[in-house]
Design a protein around this motif. Structure first.
Motif, short mmCIF file in Angstrom:
data_model
loop_
_atom_site.label_atom_id
_atom_site.label_comp_id
_atom_site.label_asym_id
_atom_site.label_seq_id
_atom_site.Cartn_x
_atom_site.Cartn_y
_atom_site.Cartn_z
N PHE A 13 0.83 -1.20 0.00
CA PHE A 13 0.00 0.00 0.00
C PHE A 13 0.87 1.25 0.00
N THR A 17 1.06 4.17 -2.83
CA THR A 17 0.84 5.57 -2.47
C THR A 17 2.00 6.43 -2.93
N LEU A 54 -10.75 -0.83 4.41
CA LEU A 54 -9.97 0.33 4.88
C LEU A 54 -8.91 0.74 3.86
N LEU A 55 -8.48 -0.19 3.03
CA LEU A 55 -7.44 0.10 2.05
C LEU A 55 -7.98 0.66 0.73
N ILE A 66 -11.70 8.26 1.37
CA ILE A 66 -11.18 7.39 2.42
C ILE A 66 -12.35 6.69 3.10
N TRP A 79 -4.25 -2.06 16.46
CA TRP A 79 -3.29 -1.61 15.45
C TRP A 79 -1.85 -1.89 15.88
N TYR A 95 0.53 -3.97 5.09
CA TYR A 95 -0.69 -3.18 4.91
C TYR A 95 -1.00 -2.27 6.09
N THR A 96 -0.89 -2.79 7.29
CA THR A 96 -1.23 -2.00 8.48
C THR A 96 -0.28 -0.83 8.65
N ASP A 98 1.61 0.57 6.38
CA ASP A 98 1.43 1.50 5.26
C ASP A 98 0.19 2.37 5.47
N TYR A 99 -0.89 1.74 5.88
CA TYR A 99 -2.15 2.46 6.12
C TYR A 99 -1.98 3.50 7.22
#
Length: 165
Positions: A13, A17, A54-55, A66, A79, A95-96, A98-99
Motif C-alpha cells: 500500500f 501511495t 480500509l485500504l 477514504i 493496530w 498493509y497495516t 502503510d495504512y
C-alpha cells in the motif's frame, strides 16, 4: 498464518501511495505540515462508499476518498498488535503499517481530526479529538524508521504542490 503466494505479487500500500504521489518532474518547495494545507491546495476529502475495505483509498479529480475509520478504546491495541505482527514476520507487504503511515501523514493534531470527523471519515468513540490525534502520535513511534516512501532509492517527500489542481 501464511500469505497466499499471489498476494506477494502485489506492491504494498505504501509503495502504491508513493508511486501515485511522487512525480519526479515536480520541484518540491515545502512539505505539508497540516491537513489544512491539502485543503488550501484544492484537495477535497470524501467518505468512500459504505462497506469499503480500509485500504480502498482513491484519489481522482482532486478528491481523496477514504473509508470510514471507527476509533474505539481497543483501536490502539489492535493496530499496535497488527504492526508488531507485520514487523516480526517481516512480510514484504505491510498493509497495516502503510495504512497508518498515510493516516499519520494526514493527522497532525486535533484540528485535522475535527475535519475528518466533519467529512464523516472518522467516527470518534474514543473521547476528544485530542485523544484521537494523541493515538496517532503514539502509533507513529511504532512505525519503523526505515519504513518510508522510497522511490528509486531515495526518500520521497510529499508536497502540497503535488496536490495543486
Amino acid at each position: 498464518m501464511t500469505l497466499q503466494p499471489d498476494l506477494l505479487d502485489y506492491p504494498s500500500f505504501l509503495v502504491l501511495t508513493c508511486k501515485f504521489f511522487v512525480f519526479e518532474e515536480i520541484e518540491r518547495h515545502s512539505e505539508p505540515m497540516h491537513f489544512v494545507d491539502f485543503l488550501r491546495a484544492g484537495v477535497k476529502f470524501e467518505l468512500a462508499k459504505e462497506g469499503s475495505s480500509l485500504l480502498d483509498i482513491t484519489f481522482d479529480g482532486g478528491v481523496l476518498k477514504i473509508p470510514k475509520i471507527k476509533i474505539v478504546d481497543s483501536t490502539e491495541s489492535i493496530w499496535r498488535n497488527l504492526m508488531v505482527f507485520e514487523q516480526c514476520h517481516q512480510f514484504e507487504v505491510t498493509y497495516t503499517i502503510d495504512y497508518l503511515s498515510l493516516l499519520d501523514f494526514l493527522i497532525d493534531d486535533h484540528k485535522d481530526v475535527k475535519m475528518l470527523i466533519q467529512d464523516k471519515i472518522i467516527e470518534n468513540w474514543l473521547g476528544t479529538n485530542e485523544d484521537v490525534s494523541d493515538l496517532f502520535r503514539k502509533l507513529r513511534t511504532q512505525i519503523p524508521g526505515d519504513h518510508r516512501c522510497k522511490e528509486n532509492g531515495r526518500q520521497a517527500e510529499l508536497s502540497v504542490d503535488q496536490f495543486s489542481l
